[in-house]
Write an enzyme that holds these catalytic residues in place. Structure first.
Site, PDB file in Angstrom:
ATOM      1  N   SER A 750      -0.540 -15.060  21.540  1.00 29.42           N
ATOM      2  CA  SER A 750       1.200 -15.077  22.267  1.00 29.42           C
ATOM      3  C   SER A 750       1.217 -16.430  22.710  1.00 29.42           C
ATOM      4  O   SER A 750       2.705 -16.799  23.061  1.00 29.42           O
ATOM      5  CB  SER A 750       2.004 -13.933  22.300  1.00 29.42           C
ATOM      6  OG  SER A 750       0.935 -13.644  23.868  1.00 29.42           O
ATOM      7  N   LYS A 793       7.412  -8.195  28.709  1.00 29.70           N
ATOM      8  CA  LYS A 793       7.413 -10.392  28.739  1.00 29.70           C
ATOM      9  C   LYS A 793       8.682 -10.437  29.653  1.00 29.70           C
ATOM     10  O   LYS A 793       8.546 -11.001  30.219  1.00 29.70           O
ATOM     11  CB  LYS A 793       7.163 -11.119  27.802  1.00 29.70           C
ATOM     12  CG  LYS A 793       5.863 -10.402  27.823  1.00 29.70           C
ATOM     13  CD  LYS A 793       5.656 -11.444  26.150  1.00 29.70           C
ATOM     14  CE  LYS A 793       3.649 -11.222  25.581  1.00 29.70           C
ATOM     15  NZ  LYS A 793       4.039 -12.021  24.638  1.00 29.70           N
TER      16      LYS A 793
END
Ligand code: ADP
Length: 854
Positions: A750, A793
């Site tokens: 990611s 996140k």
């Protein structure tokens, strides 16, 4: 023994001058052995030949039996003198018993026996030798030899005897004073011999014959003593050390018993047995335990294996084979209230728990999945599990699996190992003492496998309802039924959990809290609890909302509330110190004045006369100190926060400072602590065009870096990236990418877009926006692919004060999980291609595009 009572009565008891009596051995007709009857000699004891009276018992006479028929009198007897005579009390039947001590004087021969009187009498001739005859015999060399031989044997016997009984002297004197043939009689009389032998000794009138017989008997006796001694010695030699210890211990036990000391092994064993009986083991296990217990009882406490055997039995006795917390009717409403009162928010999670409980209520033995709470530390996983236990009314136990690599930790070591122990499960059950607790398998994702086996496979057995009825702990070695235990697991991440294990569990995610949620948790749960733990109350310490917000913003940047709780505890400690100090230095005057003026005012109001009144006031007067305390609770403000917690650890300017120079970008990563903001730094220097990476990185992230660099190089030509002064910006240069901050290992794809952004920023010499963070995997062709952990996140970005987040377009669906309060305070930008990301990451759009436009 036949007693001739009449004879004793008449001749010994009633008569002044006691005569001698004769003793003759008798046998009954059936050849049964018997002992002597009595003869009474005439008054003239000095006569060599005299009339002897022989007495027999009255009993026989009364029975009317013929004496001669019943008894057979021996021909040789002994004349004896009574040394001592005592008469017993007359019995109601008229019978009297006498006890007579006799001294034998000389042998005689019966010549004529008269059995018709009250007692028997006989005519006898003495068999004693005259002096002359004696002298003659004494000259006989055979006699001399025999005498010597007898003396030697007798001496030997005496010394053996003396040694054994530690006596000395008295018998030895006999040897020197008494002639050997008399000695022979004395010696032989003291041995146990057959009746026949006794008779033959009596019949041995000839001295030589008598001596040799005596020698034989004494010698035989001596031998038998020796043999017996040898045997004892041998047996003693064979007594091993432990047996001796055992004997000593027995003695010690006896002593202790005397002293009333009861704390002794035997009592222990009795207690152990009682405990075992109370453990209600299944019958086959009870048999097994009994066998082991019998083995233990035979062992000495010092023996190797004693302690291990004991510890094992103790465990068997302690384990809750049947003992269970009483299963109360589950009240779903109460369970809901319990969960709500313990936990703020977490609505979905609580709902799922209620569902789980409801199913259990309807079908108590349902093999539902094991709940597994997954989330960063401090989000309430453990406390939710303990709430489940409370709702079910069961005991709660926690087994920490973090770092467990050895299968034996779960299953125990076999007892053959030294220091072997049961596994954590069995040990935990022993401690908790019931067979149906709620068992929390904490950090189930942190078990690993290595050469020592695979704990996960053991856990698989534990969680499998088919297998856990007969869970086999290696140490316990008998099956234990785990089917009544309610298992709950926690993990920081679901991904490392081995798939078969994950398959048995239902994952419930706890993403972490927004600052608002944290504030609420702090105000409603944490502060009251912390105050209580420190013995404080709001009278002493008040932490206003604004201060809590500051703590959340500046001192903690975490998904959970653990650090928040710690910081609050620090404030409480500081307050506790202040309160404790204050109590000692209460300014008395102040208190007295207040109270006195109050009094004064009251009196004046009543219009009464003023009187001086002395009020005893001490520091301990609760009224005064309470007045004072209430007067000044400690109210935490910003200044005090800095004083107690130190300078702020985080502030919103950090991102701006970090990205001030080109080459740095802001990413969002996912770690075991939840989401994190991660800066990526890139720099270039003279070199051979190599890529260097530092930071705690996994392989996937290294690949991502390669991909990012390749993509940038490819695009650099397209967009004429290096136009400004050096066309070959990437040629002859090394690129170094670093992931600073933390030893937290990072991996996963990611970071792709973040890496590209850092490189573009470096090469385009333009700083990225400090308010924008990003996450997304990228392909070699520049597509942005979706990633995991979006919710965490975004929460992390929010905590960090970041206002814009760039996400892969296909992660749009994940936004529903993010609390609306967070979403509304942020701008979420969705990107399809890397170019979209770059466009948004820089102030005024992508530097390349700008450049290409130029
Ligand atoms: P974890 O097991 O997830 O690491 P804990 O269960 O130990 O976290 O929680 C840490 C502390 O935070 C506990 O004191 C817990 O009571 C508290 N806590 C966490 N979440 C909440 C919540 N939603 N409401 C109230 N207290 C909470």
């Amino acid at each position: 023994m036949m007693t001739t009572v009449k004879l004793v009565e008449q001749e010994l008891w009633q008569r002044e001058e006691k005569g001698l009596i004769g003793i003759l051995p008798v046998r009954d007709a059936a050849e049964m052995t018997s002992v002597g009857s009595m003869l009474s000699q005439g008054s003239d004891s000095g006569e060599r030949s005299s009339k002897i009276q022989v007495g027999t018992s009255d009993a026989h006479r009364h029975e009317g039996k013929n004496q001669q028929e019943v008894f057979q009198w021996h021909k040789t007897g002994v004349a004896a003198r009574a040394l001592n005579l005592s008469r017993g009390v007359e019995k109601p039947s008229g019978r009297v018993t006498y006890t007579v001590v006799l001294e034998g004087l000389c042998r005689f021969n019966v010549e004529e026996l008269n059995t018709r009187g009250i007692y028997c009498t006989a005519k006898v001739s003495p068999l004693e030798m005259t002096k002359a005859e004696m002298e003659q015999v004494e000259q006989d060399p055979d006699f001399i030899t025999l005498s010597r031989q007898f003396n030697t044997t007798a001496t030997e016997l005496i010394s053996v005897f003396e040694q054994k009984h530690k006596t000395s002297g008295r018998i030895r004197v006999l040897l020197d004073t008494v002639p050997p043939h008399k000695l022979a009689d004395i010696f032989v009389a003291s041995f146990e011999m057959s009746f026949e032998e006794q008779l033959s000794m009596l019949d041995s009138v000839d001295l030589k014959v008598r001596l040799s017989k005596a020698i034989e008997i004494v010698d035989r006796h001596l031998q038998s003593i020796r043999v017996a001694e040898k045997i004892t010695q041998k047996v003693e030699g064979r007594l091993s050390k432990s047996q001796k210890e055992y004997l000593l211990r027995q003695q010690m036990r006896a002593i202790k018993e005397e002293l009333g000391d009861n704390d002794d092994d035997e009592d222990d064993l009795v207690a152990l047995e009682r405990k075992m009986q109370g453990a209600r083991m299944p019958s086959n296990i009870w048999k097994h335990a009994q066998k082991e217990f019998r083995r233990l009882k035979k062992m000495q406490p010092q023996q190797p294996g004693y302690n291990s055997s004991r510890a094992y039995l103790e465990l068997l006795a302690d384990l809750p084979w049947q003992k269970a917390s009483e299963e109360q009717e589950l009240d779903i409403k109460a369970a809901k209230d319990c969960l709500d009162s313990d936990h703020y928010g977490l609505i979905k999670v609580k709902q799922r728990i209620i569902e789980y409980l409801a199913v259990r209520k309807l079908k108590p033995d349902a093999r539902g999945p094991v709940l597994c709470f997954v989330g960063p530390p401090g989000v309430g996983k453990t406390s939710l599990a303990s709430s489940i236990a409370a709702a079910l009314g069961r005991k709660f136990m926690r087994i920490s699996l973090g770092g467990v690599k050895d299968e034996a930790d779960i299953r125990g070591h076999r007892r053959t190992y030294i220091g072997s122990m049961p596994g954590r499960l069995i040990d935990g059950l022993k401690k908790v003492g019931v067979c149906n607790p709620v068992m929390l398998l904490d950090e189930i994702d942190k078990t690993g496998s290595d050469v020592r086996g695979d704990p996960a496979s053991a856990l698989l057995e534990v969680l499998d309802p088919e297998q856990n009825k007969t869970f086999n702990d290696h140490y316990l070695n008998v099956p234990f039924d785990l089917s009544k235990v309610v298992f709950v697991a926690t993990a920081n991440r679901a991904q490392p959990i081995p798939p078969p294990l994950l398959d048995r569990m239902e994952v419930i995610e706890l993403p972490g809290y927004t600052p608002e949620e944290k504030l609420n948790i702090a105000m409603r749960h944490l502060i009251p609890r912390v105050l209580d733990q420190h013995g404080l109350s709001p009278e002493f310490l008040q932490i206003p909302e604004d201060s809590v917000k500051l703590i959340i913003q500046r001192y903690t940047r975490e998904a959970g509330v653990r650090n928040l709780e710690r910081n609050l505890a620090a404030l409480a400690r500081a307050a506790a110190v202040r309160v404790a100090e204050q109590e000692l230095t209460v300014p008395l005057n102040q208190g007295v004045e207040k109270l006195a003026s109050q009094l004064l005012a009251n009196r004046l109001a009543e219009g009464a006369e003023m009187e001086m009144e002395v009020i005893p006031i001490g520091v301990n007067n609760p009224e005064i100190s309470n007045t004072f305390r209430i007067a000044s609770p400690l109210i935490v403000d910003e200044g005090m926060l800095e004083k107690i917690l130190g300078p702020p650890r985080f502030d919103d300017r950090e991102a701006a400072d970090r990205v001030a120079t080109p080459g740095v970008s802001v990413g969002l990563v996912w770690t075991t602590f939840g989401g994190e903001v991660q800066f990526v730094e890139a720099t270039a220097m003279v070199g051979k065009g190599e890529l260097r990476l530092t930071g705690q990185l996994g392989d996937v992230i290294k690949e991502s870096a390669q991909i990012a660099l390749t993509w940038v190089r490819a695009r650099a030509a397209d967009f004429k990236l290096a136009a400004a002064e050096d066309l070959n910006l990437l040629e002859g240069r090394d690129i170094h990418i670093h992931f600073p901050a933390g030893a937290v290992p990072k991996d996963g794809p990611s970071a792709g877009v973040t890496l590209v952004t850092a490189l573009v920023s470096l090469l385009g010499r333009k700083s990225v926006r400090a308010d924008t963070a990003m996450t997304g995997e990228m392909t070699l062709r520049g597509l942005v692919l979706p990633v995991g952990g979006v919710k965490d996140k975004i929460l992390a970005a929010h905590r960090y004060g970041i206002k814009r987040v760039i996400l892969p377009e296909r992660n749009l669906k994940d936004l529903v999980e993010v609390p609306t309060a967070v979403l509304s305070s942020m701008e979420i930008i969705l990107a399809k291609r890397v170019e979209d990301v770059l466009e948004q990451a820089f102030e005024g759009g992508c530097p390349w595009r700008q450049h290409s436009k130029l």
